[in-house]
Design an enzyme around this catalytic site. Structure first.
Site, PDB file in Angstrom:
ATOM      1  N   ASP A  92       0.864  -1.180   0.000  1.00 31.27           N
ATOM      2  CA  ASP A  92       0.000   0.000   0.000  1.00 31.27           C
ATOM      3  C   ASP A  92       0.906   1.238   0.000  1.00 31.27           C
ATOM      4  O   ASP A  92       2.132   1.125   0.044  1.00 31.27           O
ATOM      5  CB  ASP A  92      -0.959  -0.024   1.191  1.00 31.27           C
ATOM      6  CG  ASP A  92      -0.242   0.144   2.514  1.00 31.27           C
ATOM      7  OD1 ASP A  92       0.988   0.400   2.513  1.00 31.27           O
ATOM      8  OD2 ASP A  92      -0.894   0.023   3.562  1.00 31.27           O
ATOM      9  N   GLY A  95      -0.741   5.830   2.813  1.00 33.67           N
ATOM     10  CA  GLY A  95      -1.719   6.895   2.991  1.00 33.67           C
ATOM     11  C   GLY A  95      -2.692   6.610   4.123  1.00 33.67           C
ATOM     12  O   GLY A  95      -2.882   7.431   5.014  1.00 33.67           O
ATOM     13  N   ASP A 146      -2.591   8.507  -1.549  1.00 35.25           N
ATOM     14  CA  ASP A 146      -3.897   9.160  -1.607  1.00 35.25           C
ATOM     15  C   ASP A 146      -4.292   9.655  -0.228  1.00 35.25           C
ATOM     16  O   ASP A 146      -3.723   9.238   0.770  1.00 35.25           O
ATOM     17  CB  ASP A 146      -4.965   8.173  -2.104  1.00 35.25           C
ATOM     18  CG  ASP A 146      -5.067   6.943  -1.207  1.00 35.25           C
ATOM     19  OD1 ASP A 146      -4.086   6.642  -0.494  1.00 35.25           O
ATOM     20  OD2 ASP A 146      -6.109   6.276  -1.226  1.00 35.25           O
ATOM     21  N   GLN A 194     -11.099   7.504  -5.122  1.00 33.90           N
ATOM     22  CA  GLN A 194     -11.670   7.964  -3.861  1.00 33.90           C
ATOM     23  C   GLN A 194     -13.009   8.638  -4.176  1.00 33.90           C
ATOM     24  O   GLN A 194     -13.578   8.406  -5.236  1.00 33.90           O
ATOM     25  CB  GLN A 194     -10.698   8.908  -3.134  1.00 33.90           C
ATOM     26  CG  GLN A 194      -9.471   8.205  -2.558  1.00 33.90           C
ATOM     27  CD  GLN A 194      -9.767   7.357  -1.318  1.00 33.90           C
ATOM     28  OE1 GLN A 194     -10.901   7.322  -0.817  1.00 33.90           O
ATOM     29  NE2 GLN A 194      -8.751   6.620  -0.862  1.00 33.90           N
ATOM     30  N   GLY A 221     -11.032   3.961   0.357  1.00 37.64           N
ATOM     31  CA  GLY A 221     -11.970   4.776   1.130  1.00 37.64           C
ATOM     32  C   GLY A 221     -13.325   4.156   1.332  1.00 37.64           C
ATOM     33  O   GLY A 221     -14.301   4.862   1.591  1.00 37.64           O
ATOM     34  N   ASP A 271      -7.855  -7.321   0.197  1.00 39.35           N
ATOM     35  CA  ASP A 271      -6.983  -7.544   1.352  1.00 39.35           C
ATOM     36  C   ASP A 271      -7.738  -7.084   2.576  1.00 39.35           C
ATOM     37  O   ASP A 271      -8.612  -6.197   2.484  1.00 39.35           O
ATOM     38  CB  ASP A 271      -5.689  -6.733   1.253  1.00 39.35           C
ATOM     39  CG  ASP A 271      -5.897  -5.287   1.674  1.00 39.35           C
ATOM     40  OD1 ASP A 271      -6.476  -4.517   0.879  1.00 39.35           O
ATOM     41  OD2 ASP A 271      -5.543  -4.931   2.809  1.00 39.35           O
ATOM     42  N   CYS A 311      -7.354 -26.329   5.936  1.00 41.99           N
ATOM     43  CA  CYS A 311      -5.923 -26.510   6.174  1.00 41.99           C
ATOM     44  C   CYS A 311      -5.770 -27.754   7.036  1.00 41.99           C
ATOM     45  O   CYS A 311      -6.756 -28.271   7.569  1.00 41.99           O
ATOM     46  CB  CYS A 311      -5.302 -25.291   6.852  1.00 41.99           C
ATOM     47  SG  CYS A 311      -5.902 -24.986   8.535  1.00 41.99           S
ATOM     48  N   HIS A 340      -6.072 -20.920   9.902  1.00 45.16           N
ATOM     49  CA  HIS A 340      -7.395 -21.408   9.482  1.00 45.16           C
ATOM     50  C   HIS A 340      -8.147 -20.337   8.693  1.00 45.16           C
ATOM     51  O   HIS A 340      -8.703 -20.612   7.629  1.00 45.16           O
ATOM     52  CB  HIS A 340      -8.249 -21.842  10.670  1.00 45.16           C
ATOM     53  CG  HIS A 340      -9.698 -21.935  10.282  1.00 45.16           C
ATOM     54  ND1 HIS A 340     -10.237 -23.050   9.687  1.00 45.16           N
ATOM     55  CD2 HIS A 340     -10.691 -21.003  10.294  1.00 45.16           C
ATOM     56  CE1 HIS A 340     -11.496 -22.818   9.377  1.00 45.16           C
ATOM     57  NE2 HIS A 340     -11.805 -21.577   9.734  1.00 45.16           N
TER      58      HIS A 340
END
Lengths: 376, 376
Positions: A92, A95, A146, A194, A221, A271, A311, A340
């Site tokens: 990232d 920001g 940003d 954004q 955002g 993410d 798993c 897990h």
């Protein structure tokens, strides 16, 4: 970096694709585990690959800049060499972290001045500086710097913020294209849409960003306090504009349901700290719903942690054993719950991909969203 | 349980052997990782087997009795099923932990009354009760309930304590032989030699214990503050008496040098929290000496954690990366350092075994003890 769409859902905007980087291929939709300070917390790279099936991990520019610092990262030959993760990495821009510092940062046209949360030292992040830092970290995918307005930002704030973000983006793109990678692999640069919860600002931002024709595009955002319907609406507005032949990355989102609903709206990359952070607190996600491992009800439940077995620990350890680890404050509890949850998220996006290819995504998604949010 | 001596060193009392339990064979000399509350801290069973090569682990009766408690352990079908460790387990008797509670325990002829360090609740451990508890835990090797006098105990204290320990031992043996295992595997019972730092008490204790003819015998009450020379002297005194056709277990010891010197004096089994506890604090053991990973000198040292490569992380991760993890307080640091140290201890005893079989143990041991204690 390349992106190829393999299948498009007939009933939703969901798609299955493949991103190709110099560190390998990424099948999309993809969930990227967050490795804040150079490690996914509590999981070594062998388990990250073999148990969670991670295809790409995130690094946080703000945290890595402070620790271990650029000098160490440069001498190491970049983050891949430093943390022994030889598959793709995305960083990232810092920001989000810098703007979370609230009273420790000052915003100017030039960039953001901030004081470290560790030792109070002063630093400046500018669009150019953040490109340079990400060159040193050496991520396969880097992000534009940003400003991320709060979820309840009013129109005036959101507009001013968006204009600054677009100015910074222009400077960032120019600097990125003037510079080159420091190591033997190429790097991509993703701009970030954004515009808070305002349709017209989101449209304007998406149009500007689409015009840049970068390797991929991100939506920032969102999931910052606004209602979920607003988030989904903004995703629809933006994805109608962002180019279909480039991957779309929804930053920092979210719950399993959020992910399925966003895949349905054409998002390819995700993410979130949720699987690892909630895992460390004893919450695990399953196909049947959410389990709080500290709950008394699991004390004598010797059934597998998760019968579905995403798993090897899901069938090796029981709910009662996992509860014991959390009650006794044994670090193995957070470790296994994190593995897990990441393995479950990996299953979720992989199964979504399979359903998209099979043209059964919508029905499957609608069934899953009723199950996933239940509390067991 | 069976024990077979395979080789005896021509120059020292060291020997190589094999212990056979219903959960598998244990090659000796052996180091047993400590799994206090049902897990070796921070290491899942896959890594415990594959990375550290552990052949047997310890459980602590005192801790397991309090958490998860006997009801859960019994319903689970014993500790092996509960924690998914299907190789041998040894449990201590809880004596050492109870006597460490100092102001929270009261000693009587019957046993030791104590208050839990967790909630202050009152409990009684007696020689019989401790057998029953270890039947429920289901360890392959169980230990007698003993009093462990402090390292600076005077003769009178040590004598009184020893007499009580022997009375308790008699009761414990009788109770053990009157009862049977609760699960489908057999259990052994090891008495513990005490006698503080006094040759005659140690001799007397060893003679009494030898007379019982149990499957194996332990030496307790060492490495509790006395000088190392006293410890080695007591081991020699005791091992001259304990039967040679049964394994000898030195409880709670110790540093890599302690282990080699004790192997040379005829000890076969060891346990200690040192590799895991010190690992969690950033100290790792190597063939070349001891490394404090927090040290500034490793900041830019991108060489492997340990060139000798006792586990896969030794060559995967660098010293600089491991230092970063400890400085950033990432839990992966303690995890990897614990795995490394256990893998190193495993290498140490396995190499000792090889040297014994090769009739080169003494020379190798003398060279190693000069290296192992160095600070790098």
């Amino acid at each position: 970096m390349q992106y190829n769409v393999e299948n498009i859902c007939g009933e939703t905007s969901a798609r299955a694709g493949v991103i190709t980087t110099d560190h390998g291929k990424i099948e999309t939709p993809v969930f990227m585990p967050v490795g804040t300070v150079g490690t996914v917390k509590g999981i070594h790279v062998n388990d990250l690959k073999e148990e969670t099936g991670a295809q790409i991990i995130l690094g946080n520019t703000y945290h890595l800049y402070l620790r271990p610092g650029l000098e160490v990262l440069k001498q190491a030959g970049g983050l891949h060499r430093f943390n022994a993760w030889d598959l793709p990495i995305l960083t990232d821009s810092g920001g989000y972290q810098v703007f979370s510092l609230s009273d420790r940062r000052k915003l100017t046209r030039e960039g953001a001045e901030f004081r470290s949360h560790l030792d109070g030292s002063s630093h400046l992040f500018s669009p150019e500086r953040v490109v340079d830092i990400q060159r040193i970290i050496g991520a396969d995918i880097t992000m534009a710097f940003d400003e991320c307005p709060p979820g309840d930002a009013d129109y005036k704030y959101a507009l001013t913020s968006l204009e600054l973000t677009h100015q910074w983006l222009k400077r960032g793109v120019e600097h990125f294209d003037r510079t080159g990678p420091l190591y033997s692999h190429s790097q991509a640069f993703f701009p970030i849409v954004q515009g808070a919860g305002f349709r017209d600002l989101r449209q304007r931002s998406a149009e500007y960003i689409a015009s840049l024709g970068r390797e991929g595009n991100a939506i920032g955002g969102l999931a910052v306090g606004e209602p979920e319907e607003v988030m989904y609406e903004m995703i629809e507005v933006v994805n109608a504009i962002l180019p279909a032949n480039r991957p779309r990355y929804l930053m920092g989102v979210g719950t399993p349901v959020n992910i399925l609903e966003s895949i349905a709206r054409g998002v390819d990359m995700f993410d979130c700290v949720m699987p690892t952070r909630n895992g460390r607190n004893g919450m695990i996600f399953t196909q049947q719903g959410i389990i709080n491992l500290r709950n008394e009800k699991w004390k004598h439940d010797f059934s597998p942690l998760d019968d579905d077995g995403h798993c090897s620990f899901d069938t090796l350890y029981s709910k009662a054993y996992m509860r014991h680890l959390f009650i006794a404050r044994e670090m193995l509890g957070p470790q296994i719950a994190s593995i897990h949850n990441l393995a479950f998220y990996r299953w979720l996006v992989t199964e979504a991909r399979r359903q998209i290819k099979n043209n059964t995504f919508l029905q499957w998604k609608n069934q899953m969203v009723t199950q996933l949010a239940r509390r067991l």
